[in-house]
Design a protein around this motif. Structure first.
Motif, short mmCIF file in Angstrom:
data_model
loop_
_atom_site.label_atom_id
_atom_site.label_comp_id
_atom_site.label_asym_id
_atom_site.label_seq_id
_atom_site.Cartn_x
_atom_site.Cartn_y
_atom_site.Cartn_z
N TRP A 175 35.29 7.14 39.16
CA TRP A 175 34.58 6.98 40.44
C TRP A 175 34.78 8.23 41.30
O TRP A 175 35.64 9.06 41.02
CB TRP A 175 35.12 5.77 41.20
N ASP A 176 33.98 8.32 42.34
CA ASP A 176 34.10 9.44 43.27
C ASP A 176 35.04 9.11 44.43
O ASP A 176 35.70 10.00 44.96
CB ASP A 176 32.72 9.80 43.84
N PHE A 177 35.09 7.83 44.82
CA PHE A 177 35.86 7.47 46.02
C PHE A 177 36.44 6.07 45.86
O PHE A 177 35.74 5.13 45.47
CB PHE A 177 34.97 7.52 47.26
N CYS A 178 37.73 5.94 46.18
CA CYS A 178 38.43 4.65 46.12
C CYS A 178 38.85 4.22 47.52
O CYS A 178 39.34 5.03 48.31
CB CYS A 178 39.66 4.77 45.22
N ILE A 179 38.65 2.94 47.82
CA ILE A 179 38.99 2.37 49.12
C ILE A 179 39.89 1.15 48.92
O ILE A 179 39.67 0.36 48.00
CB ILE A 179 37.72 1.92 49.89
N SER A 180 40.88 1.00 49.78
CA SER A 180 41.64 -0.25 49.84
C SER A 180 42.19 -0.42 51.24
O SER A 180 42.95 0.43 51.71
CB SER A 180 42.77 -0.27 48.82
N ASN A 181 41.79 -1.50 51.89
CA ASN A 181 42.30 -1.81 53.23
C ASN A 181 43.48 -2.77 53.12
O ASN A 181 43.30 -3.98 53.09
CB ASN A 181 41.20 -2.43 54.10
N TYR A 182 44.66 -2.22 52.96
CA TYR A 182 45.93 -2.96 52.94
C TYR A 182 46.16 -3.74 51.64
O TYR A 182 47.29 -4.17 51.39
CB TYR A 182 46.03 -3.93 54.14
N ALA A 183 45.16 -3.92 50.80
CA ALA A 183 45.32 -4.78 49.62
C ALA A 183 46.23 -4.16 48.56
O ALA A 183 47.10 -4.84 48.01
CB ALA A 183 43.95 -5.09 49.02
N PHE A 184 46.01 -2.87 48.23
CA PHE A 184 46.83 -2.23 47.20
C PHE A 184 48.31 -2.28 47.57
O PHE A 184 49.17 -2.49 46.72
CB PHE A 184 46.39 -0.77 47.01
N LEU B 4 49.90 10.65 42.65
CA LEU B 4 48.49 10.92 42.92
C LEU B 4 48.24 12.40 43.20
O LEU B 4 49.04 13.06 43.87
CB LEU B 4 48.00 10.08 44.11
N ARG B 5 47.14 12.91 42.70
CA ARG B 5 46.80 14.33 42.83
C ARG B 5 46.41 14.68 44.26
O ARG B 5 45.56 14.04 44.86
CB ARG B 5 45.65 14.65 41.86
N ASN B 6 47.03 15.70 44.81
CA ASN B 6 46.73 16.17 46.17
C ASN B 6 46.79 15.04 47.20
O ASN B 6 45.92 14.90 48.05
CB ASN B 6 45.34 16.83 46.22
N ALA B 7 47.84 14.24 47.11
CA ALA B 7 47.99 13.10 48.02
C ALA B 7 48.60 13.52 49.34
O ALA B 7 49.41 14.45 49.41
CB ALA B 7 48.85 12.03 47.36
N SER B 8 48.20 12.83 50.40
CA SER B 8 48.72 13.10 51.75
C SER B 8 48.93 11.79 52.49
O SER B 8 48.25 10.79 52.22
CB SER B 8 47.76 13.98 52.56
N ILE B 9 49.86 11.81 53.45
CA ILE B 9 50.16 10.66 54.29
C ILE B 9 49.77 10.99 55.73
O ILE B 9 50.08 12.06 56.24
CB ILE B 9 51.66 10.31 54.25
N LYS C 78 44.21 2.70 35.70
CA LYS C 78 42.82 2.36 35.39
C LYS C 78 41.83 2.83 36.44
O LYS C 78 40.65 3.05 36.14
CB LYS C 78 42.69 0.84 35.21
N ILE C 79 42.30 2.99 37.69
CA ILE C 79 41.36 3.30 38.77
C ILE C 79 41.77 4.53 39.58
O ILE C 79 41.04 5.51 39.65
CB ILE C 79 41.19 2.08 39.70
N LEU C 80 42.95 4.51 40.21
CA LEU C 80 43.31 5.58 41.14
C LEU C 80 43.32 6.95 40.47
O LEU C 80 42.79 7.92 41.02
CB LEU C 80 44.68 5.30 41.77
N ASN C 81 43.90 7.04 39.28
CA ASN C 81 43.95 8.33 38.58
C ASN C 81 42.61 8.74 37.99
O ASN C 81 42.47 9.86 37.49
CB ASN C 81 45.00 8.28 37.47
N LYS C 82 41.62 7.85 38.08
CA LYS C 82 40.28 8.17 37.57
C LYS C 82 39.27 8.25 38.71
O LYS C 82 38.07 8.14 38.48
CB LYS C 82 39.87 7.12 36.53
N THR C 83 39.78 8.42 39.92
CA THR C 83 38.93 8.55 41.10
C THR C 83 39.19 9.89 41.76
O THR C 83 40.34 10.29 41.96
CB THR C 83 39.23 7.41 42.10
N LYS C 84 38.12 10.60 42.11
CA LYS C 84 38.26 11.95 42.67
C LYS C 84 38.98 11.95 44.01
O LYS C 84 39.82 12.81 44.27
CB LYS C 84 36.88 12.59 42.82
#
Length: 271
Positions: free
Chosen positions: A188-197, A246-251, A211-217
């Motif tokens: 996928w191009d974009f992953c969203i999660s509002n508090y669920a993950f 996660l690649r290039n992750a930020s908080i 399955k998802i996060l590492n396969k999302t840009k």
């Protein structure tokens, strides 16, 4: 590759997988009477539809001040979420009519995402989708190629009913993480999660990561598990672990801050 262990799903459950919430979602999906009022039911509002008046006013102020959106436009965009399911509508300072505070949260998040992605977001995947409200608002603001929903199977039926009742224009897929749905799409191009993950046990998070996060840009996830990685009694990945995974992750700070130690996690791109 981030390795996963064999998981006993019966022992590893999210907060929302508590029996009462998914069964109410299932009943709302199948029964027209329950569907007409489900957003007021206490078994539902424990999980969703509990944005306070104060939080609603904070979201509204940001939408007006930062995104220069007029009240008429706000009401028009939120119209699909203002009636179905009989949501609680509140009167906020400066507004002539009552409004859904949950809708204001979805709108503020959608505007934040549009700021990051521009007008074309590509193929989107969402983890923990409620009744599909975030997707419905995004669909009005951004061009979406496809939308994939991942949630509990009972909740997925409610999502399907709700978005089919709305003017959702995007091609979509609805699945559970255990279904073999990745033949249709596995990136996928974009992953969203509002508090669920952040409410998932660590073992289930690892499956989503593989399955998802590492396969999302790119990703945009609001987290309520704090620095150490714990939601209530559920232990999961800490900030430090997620930044390493996660690649290039930020908080970033959650704005507005709705609970102490909440934060925004992004990854990919230039974030």
């Amino acid at each position: 590759m981030f390795k996963t262990k064999s998981v006993n799903y019966k022992e590893c459950k999210s907060v929302s997988d508590n029996g009462e919430y998914p069964e109410l979602a299932l009943k709302a999906a199948l029964d027209p009477v329950t569907f007409s009022v489900f957003r007021r039911h206490h078994n539902y509002t424990r999980i969703l539809e509990h944005v306070s008046r104060k939080e609603g006013e904070q979201y509204l102020n940001i939408i007006r001040r930062e995104y220069k959106m007029k009240d008429d436009e706000i009401f028009q965009i939120l119209k699909p979420l203002m009636k179905v399911g009989n949501p609680k509508l509140l009167r906020l300072k400066g507004l002539s009519n009552k409004i859904s505070t949950t809708g204001l949260r979805y709108l503020k998040i959608a505007l934040d995402i549009k700021k990051i992605t521009g007008r074309n977001i590509g193929n989107v995947v969402e983890i923990g989708c409620g009744y599909g409200g975030q997707a419905i608002i995004l669909d009005q603001l951004i061009k979406i190629e496809s939308y994939t929903f991942y949630d509990l199977w009972q909740v997925n039926l409610l999502i399907k009913r709700f978005i089919e009742d709305s003017n959702f224009s995007t091609t979509y897929t609805i699945s559970t993480i255990k279904e073999d749905s990745f033949k249709c799409r596995n990136s996928w191009d974009f992953c969203i999660s509002n508090y669920a993950f952040s409410e998932l046990p660590k073992a289930i998070q690892e499956i989503y990561i593989n399955k998802i996060l590492n396969k999302t840009k790119k990703g945009f996830m609001l987290m309520n598990s704090g620095v150490s990685g714990k939601f209530g009694k559920i232990k999961n990945h800490s900030q430090k672990e997620l930044l390493n995974i996660l690649r290039n992750a930020s908080i970033y700070n959650e704005i507005p801050l709705t609970h102490i130690n909440n934060y925004l996690l992004t990854w990919g791109g230039d974030n």
